[in-house]
Design an enzyme around this catalytic site. Structure first.
Site, short mmCIF file in Angstrom:
data_model
loop_
_atom_site.label_atom_id
_atom_site.label_comp_id
_atom_site.label_asym_id
_atom_site.label_seq_id
_atom_site.Cartn_x
_atom_site.Cartn_y
_atom_site.Cartn_z
N TYR A 1 5.88 -5.27 26.79
CA TYR A 1 5.19 -4.17 27.47
C TYR A 1 5.77 -3.87 28.84
O TYR A 1 6.43 -4.70 29.45
CB TYR A 1 3.70 -4.53 27.64
CG TYR A 1 2.94 -4.46 26.34
CD1 TYR A 1 2.08 -3.39 26.06
CD2 TYR A 1 3.11 -5.43 25.37
CE1 TYR A 1 1.41 -3.31 24.86
CE2 TYR A 1 2.44 -5.36 24.16
CZ TYR A 1 1.59 -4.30 23.91
OH TYR A 1 0.94 -4.21 22.72
N LEU B 1 0.84 -1.19 0.00
CA LEU B 1 0.00 0.00 0.00
C LEU B 1 0.89 1.25 0.00
O LEU B 1 0.69 2.16 -0.79
CB LEU B 1 -0.93 -0.02 1.23
CG LEU B 1 -1.75 1.24 1.51
CD1 LEU B 1 -2.64 1.63 0.33
CD2 LEU B 1 -2.61 1.04 2.76
N HIS C 1 6.12 1.35 15.12
CA HIS C 1 5.23 0.30 15.62
C HIS C 1 4.08 -0.01 14.65
O HIS C 1 3.05 -0.54 15.04
CB HIS C 1 4.68 0.64 17.01
CG HIS C 1 4.27 -0.58 17.80
ND1 HIS C 1 5.00 -1.74 17.83
CD2 HIS C 1 3.20 -0.81 18.60
CE1 HIS C 1 4.40 -2.62 18.61
NE2 HIS C 1 3.30 -2.09 19.09
N SER D 1 -5.12 2.59 21.77
CA SER D 1 -5.60 2.11 20.48
C SER D 1 -6.19 3.27 19.68
O SER D 1 -6.80 4.18 20.24
CB SER D 1 -6.69 1.06 20.71
OG SER D 1 -7.39 0.81 19.51
N SER E 1 2.63 6.02 -2.92
CA SER E 1 1.41 6.82 -2.76
C SER E 1 0.35 6.05 -1.99
O SER E 1 0.20 4.84 -2.17
CB SER E 1 0.87 7.19 -4.14
OG SER E 1 -0.48 7.57 -4.04
N GLU F 1 6.99 -1.11 25.07
CA GLU F 1 5.74 -0.36 25.06
C GLU F 1 5.30 -0.07 26.49
O GLU F 1 4.78 -0.93 27.17
CB GLU F 1 4.67 -1.18 24.33
CG GLU F 1 5.16 -1.72 22.98
CD GLU F 1 4.10 -2.53 22.26
OE1 GLU F 1 2.93 -2.10 22.24
OE2 GLU F 1 4.44 -3.60 21.72
N HIS G 1 -1.22 3.40 19.07
CA HIS G 1 -0.83 2.20 18.34
C HIS G 1 -1.14 2.39 16.85
O HIS G 1 -2.27 2.74 16.50
CB HIS G 1 -1.62 0.98 18.84
CG HIS G 1 -0.81 0.05 19.67
ND1 HIS G 1 -0.51 0.29 20.99
CD2 HIS G 1 -0.23 -1.14 19.37
CE1 HIS G 1 0.23 -0.72 21.45
NE2 HIS G 1 0.42 -1.59 20.50
N ASP H 1 4.46 3.78 -6.18
CA ASP H 1 3.93 2.79 -5.23
C ASP H 1 4.07 3.22 -3.77
O ASP H 1 3.66 2.51 -2.86
CB ASP H 1 4.55 1.40 -5.46
CG ASP H 1 6.05 1.37 -5.19
OD1 ASP H 1 6.61 2.40 -4.77
OD2 ASP H 1 6.67 0.31 -5.42
#
Length: 681
Positions: free
Chosen positions: A479, A34, A94, A254, A615, A440, A203, A613
């Site tokens: 974590y 992507l 991450h 999140s 973009s 984390e 995250h 690619d």
């Protein structure tokens, strides 16, 4: 005031067949692209260039020890003692949609199919190249800092754990997440803009664990928007302005702001176990604000970008003062922590609890484990004892009340499963202290750490330091939850691998670094025990690259499914080609573009590249067929403001072929869609 340099380099690596790193989901294997992944490097030196600090934010899941050691080795061979373990900070954004396979500890091999050299090399080379570019472009400049609140972009995904923290402590904060963004702006002495670093705790899991396209998620989209805005007229990934959106104390944070709902029934599962009445924990998933994960990534990324832009434009507080850095290696499985004058506690050998296997509402686990498990289960305990060996009584007692699922600190075949030796590191640039943490930290853990470091500076005559946490640096240790959060053993606590006093140990260690920087005694800090380097061959379960083949009467790059003749802005143009394994390209070409979109210009009677690619509007899908055949589909999601006119899509690949002498070579090819027109809506 300072000498400044910025640089950006591609670190994407292979986009096919490599497990993606983050959700630990064995089915989540790369199948296309992507957006490209980048390493972004920033060098700050004081005026007389006596001291330097390098900060790198890379679009990867986390920095691993192997990765860091290899980067430092390359820097040493190029620059001697200029860039070292104390003044080079490597931080991962991450993203959960980047290739894995770059770890030396065994636990991380399970989901990333071993050590994957092409993946590791791409990241090492990308990081080093970004530092090279920053190094070559050093110039006099100024630094400004600003901070502000980002709204509507995060929720706490373990609110029941957060509520275990003392009420007196919670009452000092307005929210159960840190909404503050800290932004560092860099300009040269003529006022020319160089770049920025933003630190914000969220995250990058707007793209969920069904996604198979390599990408940099929400914070990567923020970088993309900022760089496109400042590098006008340039293609994505090009231009001199560098904008890094780096990770912070995002442990329990999140971006999936709609919160957790049962996938099957639609009811809320915001309960201490994150479990559904039907189907249990595997049905409980949180979603973002958008219509799908692409849209959610865009919305959250844009929120973050818009706040950074506002802070950047209004940044007036200048940073001045000396540059310094401090680093130690520490055996985290055996730290004595003085809680007070009479009470000393210890950290433990690493171990993961039951709730680690439950996953989170951002990505559930495989076997219907639930969060908040403080009891073991005889069935899984039996399997664990058979396969992995029983945890010792000492380790069990040390980790209480965590029921141990993976006793990693006592597992050493074929190599240790988890690190014992961990980096603690801090850099100060004037009034800015960057605390580089190896994992984390949850919201409250991060607050306690920042406050402790601020106090330490304050008590040694350096008041009003801006302390920022840079997450996922140097080595991955999962974590760091607070002692109180640890007691209820949700995912973050079960993944606090050095036991209930992990946070207290880190606070003690980072206070030591702050004290050394404030009192100018860094040279007296003990180096600590060096981390081991395991000689790992090419141990991988990746499928071997085979010879690529085409369907009968077709050649590589032929179009199988053509574009339409006309599209309107807002639609997606789509074309499918006879393809080949994209791994061939990653292993053969540098900065290889798989696709471009071109626009025809009348005036020069030529085709001009308008998208590549990297973009966010283009998507490259690779589908593996039988007997070495494969297909590539390119989508271009046409933005609303696209110029009308004639366009075409081109695909570039490499196919693997065996020569008569038995050697395999990769041969470049390309394919082109027919011309299509973008017309008025």
């Amino acid at each position: 005031n300072y000498l400044l340099g910025v640089g950006r380099a591609d670190c994407t690596g292979p986009v096919a067949e490599i497990p993606l790193m983050g959700y630990a989901n064995p089915k989540q294997v790369g199948g296309g692209l992507l957006t490209r992944l980048y390493s972004r490097a920033f060098i700050v030196a004081d005026r007389d260039d006596s001291r330097r600090v390098v900060f790198v934010s890379a679009d990867i899941g986390m920095v691993s020890q192997k990765l860091r050691l290899e980067v430092l080795k390359k820097l040493e061979s190029k620059y001697g003692v200029l860039y070292r373990q104390d003044n080079v900070i490597l931080s991962g954004t991450h993203t959960h949609s980047g290739p894995g396979g770059y770890f030396q500890y065994t636990l991380f091999w399970i989901t990333s199919k071993g050590l994957i050299r092409p993946s590791l090399n791409a990241i090492v080379n990308g990081i080093v190249k970004s530092i090279d570019i920053a190094h070559q472009n050093m110039k006099r400049g100024r630094l400004f800092i600003n901070r502000g609140t980002v709204e509507n972009s995060q929720i706490n995904r373990s609110p029941f754990s957060y509520l275990e923290n003392p009420a007196s402590e919670r009452s000092r904060y307005s929210s159960d997440t840190d909404k503050e963004m800290v932004m560092l702006k860099m300009v040269d002495e003529n006022g020319q803009e160089l770049g920025l670093i933003s630190w914000f705790a969220v995250h990058p899991v707007s793209m969920n664990n069904t996604n198979l396209l390599v990408n940099s998620d929400n914070v990567g989209y923020a970088s993309y928007l900022f760089e496109q805005e400042k590098n006008k007229g340039m293609l994505p990934g090009e231009g001199s302005f560098v904008a890094a959106f780096a990770s912070s104390n995002l442990g329990d944070v999140s971006p999936n702001t709609k919160g957790p709902f049962c996938v099957n029934t639609g009811e809320s599962c915001n309960n201490p176990q994150s479990s559904c009445p039907v189907g249990g924990a595997t049905m409980c998933m949180a979603t973002g604000p958008g219509s799908d994960m692409f849209d959610s990534t865009r919305i959250i990324g844009q929120n973050i970008y818009l706040k950074a832009k506002e802070l950047y434009e209004n940044a007036s507080q200048e940073i001045t003062g000396p540059v310094s850095s401090a680093h130690q290696w520490v055996n985290m499985s055996n730290v004595s922590v003085e809680l007070n004058a009479t009470h000393t506690v210890k950290t433990c050998k690493p171990a993961l609890g039951y709730s680690f296997a439950a996953g989170t509402i951002d990505g559930v686990g495989a076997f219907n484990f639930t969060q908040g498990s403080v009891e073991g289960d005889p069935f899984w305990d039996g399997i664990r004892d058979q396969l992995l060996g029983k945890p010792s009584n000492e380790t069990k007692a040390c980790h209480e009340p965590k029921p141990i699922l993976f006793n990693t600190g006592e597992m050493s075949w074929p190599h240790p499963w988890h690190p014992d030796i961990v980096d603690v590191q801090m850099a100060a640039i004037g009034s800015l202290a960057i605390v580089a943490v190896p994992g984390e930290f949850t919201t409250m853990s991060g607050r306690r750490l920042r406050e402790a470091v601020e106090r330490e500076f304050d008590s040694h005559g350096t008041p009003r330091m801006d302390v920022v946490i840079a997450g996922l640096c140097n080595v991955y240790t999962h974590y760091i939850a607070t002692y109180e959060e640890y007691q209820v053993q949700r995912y973050e606590a079960a993944s606090t691998i050095y036991g209930p006093h992990t946070l207290s140990a880190y606070i003690q260690l980072y206070r030591g670094l702050a004290r050394a920087i404030a009192t100018n005694t860094v040279q007296d800090l003990p180096r600590g025990p060096e981390p081991p380097v395991f000689s790992i061959g090419n141990l991988t379960l990746l499928p071997a690259r085979t010879v690529d083949r085409t369907p009968v009467n077709k050649t590589f790059g032929d179009v199988l499914q053509e574009v339409r003749q006309q599209y309107r802005a807002g639609e997606a143009a789509e074309v499918t080609f006879v393809g080949a394994n994209p791994r061939n390209s990653a292993e053969n070409a540098t900065e290889h573009n798989f696709l471009i979109v071109e626009r025809y210009t009348n005036t020069s009677d030529s085709w001009q590249v308008v998208q590549n690619d990297a973009s966010w509007d283009t998507r490259f899908y690779w589908t593996k067929g039988l007997l070495g055949r494969s297909k590539v589909t390119v989508e271009w999601h046409i933005p609303p403001d696209t110029e009308l006119g004639l366009y075409r899509i081109r695909y570039f690949g490499h196919y693997r072929k065996k020569l008569s002498n038995g050697q395999a070579v990769s041969i470049p090819f390309e394919g082109t869609s027919s011309v299509f027109e973008i017309t008025t809506p």
